[in-house]
Design a protein around this motif. Structure first.
Motif, short mmCIF file in Angstrom:
data_model
loop_
_atom_site.label_atom_id
_atom_site.label_comp_id
_atom_site.label_asym_id
_atom_site.label_seq_id
_atom_site.Cartn_x
_atom_site.Cartn_y
_atom_site.Cartn_z
N GLY A 190 0.80 -1.22 0.00
CA GLY A 190 0.00 0.00 0.00
C GLY A 190 0.83 1.26 0.00
O GLY A 190 0.27 2.37 0.16
N TYR A 191 2.13 1.15 -0.13
CA TYR A 191 3.00 2.32 -0.10
C TYR A 191 2.94 3.03 -1.45
O TYR A 191 3.09 2.39 -2.49
N PRO A 192 2.70 4.32 -1.49
CA PRO A 192 2.50 5.02 -2.77
C PRO A 192 3.78 5.26 -3.56
O PRO A 192 3.71 5.66 -4.71
N LYS A 193 4.92 5.04 -2.96
CA LYS A 193 6.18 5.29 -3.65
C LYS A 193 6.89 3.99 -3.97
O LYS A 193 6.40 2.91 -3.69
N SER A 194 8.07 4.12 -4.54
CA SER A 194 8.83 2.92 -4.94
C SER A 194 9.52 2.29 -3.74
O SER A 194 9.63 2.89 -2.67
N LYS A 195 10.00 1.08 -3.96
CA LYS A 195 10.71 0.37 -2.90
C LYS A 195 11.97 1.11 -2.50
O LYS A 195 12.33 1.20 -1.31
N SER A 205 2.73 9.51 7.78
CA SER A 205 1.37 9.08 7.47
C SER A 205 1.34 7.59 7.23
O SER A 205 2.37 6.94 7.10
N CYS A 206 0.15 7.07 7.13
CA CYS A 206 -0.01 5.64 6.89
C CYS A 206 0.50 5.29 5.51
O CYS A 206 0.21 5.99 4.54
N PRO A 207 1.27 4.24 5.37
CA PRO A 207 1.83 3.86 4.07
C PRO A 207 0.81 3.24 3.15
O PRO A 207 1.09 2.98 2.00
N CYS A 208 -0.37 2.94 3.66
CA CYS A 208 -1.35 2.26 2.83
C CYS A 208 -2.02 3.23 1.89
O CYS A 208 -1.81 4.44 1.95
N SER A 209 -2.86 2.72 1.04
CA SER A 209 -3.63 3.55 0.13
C SER A 209 -4.65 4.36 0.90
O SER A 209 -5.00 4.03 2.05
N PRO A 210 -5.22 5.43 0.31
CA PRO A 210 -6.16 6.28 1.03
C PRO A 210 -7.37 5.51 1.55
O PRO A 210 -7.93 5.87 2.59
N GLY A 211 -7.76 4.47 0.91
CA GLY A 211 -8.95 3.74 1.36
C GLY A 211 -8.67 2.68 2.39
O GLY A 211 -9.55 1.87 2.71
N CYS A 212 -7.45 2.62 2.92
CA CYS A 212 -7.07 1.57 3.87
C CYS A 212 -7.80 1.80 5.20
O CYS A 212 -7.91 2.91 5.69
#
Length: 243
Positions: A190-195, A205-212
């Motif tokens: 769910g992280y929005p950026k690359s590894k 902030s939470c690393p997950c997607s906005p709907g997490c």
């Protein structure tokens, strides 16, 4: 034209007539030139002129094969050969062919033997090689003597213990690396950026997607404000040893 070349051209008809009669087989002008050039120094123009002269005089025969002329000796000058004579000649040809094949095989054997002898070391070279090998053996014996005289030998038991510990630590290394990889992969789902960006810097902030869901977010590892500071084996070109 040089004097020698002029003399050779003047005697060309006689040379060519004798050659065609002795060989008694058809030749083109190019064939005759190639066969006699080195021995008699005849030029191609002289050969062509002499063959045409002999054909006009009736001393040899010529025939056209396509665009090429073929010259051969007049067969009327030769005596008629009986069937018995032909059979004798055939038998002689067979015997000579077998002899040629035997000689060729013998030549191949001698060539192979010569090649082997040529590639082999000479007596002085072998003596020099023996001296160098003796020096090398003496150096190895001295080294072995020093090793045996040393007091810090590792016993077989100590060596086995080192191997067991190595296997233990490598196994633990592999286990922890697998756990770290699985954990980072779970976070990166769910992280929005690359590894690479995740390993370099984090976010509060939470690393997950906005709907997490909040429950999902709290189940993951929280990222620090500063750099995450994850260093991989690949960053330092380190590889796990073989099992």
């Amino acid at each position: 034209m040089s004097k020698g070349r002029a003399e050779a051209a003047a005697g060309a008809p006689g040379i060519l007539l004798r050659y065609l009669q002795e060989q008694n087989r058809p030749y083109s002008a190019q064939d005759v030139f190639g066969n006699l050039q080195r021995e008699h120094g005849l030029g191609k123009a002289a050969v062509v002129k002499a063959l045409e002269q002999l054909a006009q005089q009736g001393k040899i025969k010529e025939k056209m094969y396509g665009k090429q002329k073929i010259y051969f000796a007049d067969q009327d000058q030769f005596a008629t050969v009986s069937d018995a004579d032909l059979q004798g000649l055939d038998a002689k040809i067979v015997a000579l062919t077998a002899k040629v094949q035997s000689l060729q095989q013998s030549c191949r054997h001698m060539e192979a033997e010569l090649k082997e002898l040529t590639s082999a070391l000479t007596t002085p070279e072998m003596q020099k090689e023996i001296q160098e090998l003796k020096k090398e053996c003496a150096a190895y014996r001295e080294r072995l003597k020093n090793i045996k005289a040393a007091s810090n030998h590792v016993t077989p038991e100590e060596k086995e213990q080192v191997y067991r510990e190595r296997q233990k630590y490598c196994k633990e290394w592999r286990k922890r690396k697998r756990m770290a990889t699985e954990l980072s992969d779970a976070i990166l789902e769910g992280y929005p950026k690359s590894k690479k960006q995740f390993f370099v810097s984090g976010s509060p902030s939470c690393p997950c997607s906005p709907g997490c869901s909040p429950r999902r977010a709290h189940s993951l590892v929280s990222l620090p404000q500063e750099e995450v500071g994850i260093e991989t084996d690949e960053d330092y070109n380190v590889k796990l040893p073989d099992p």
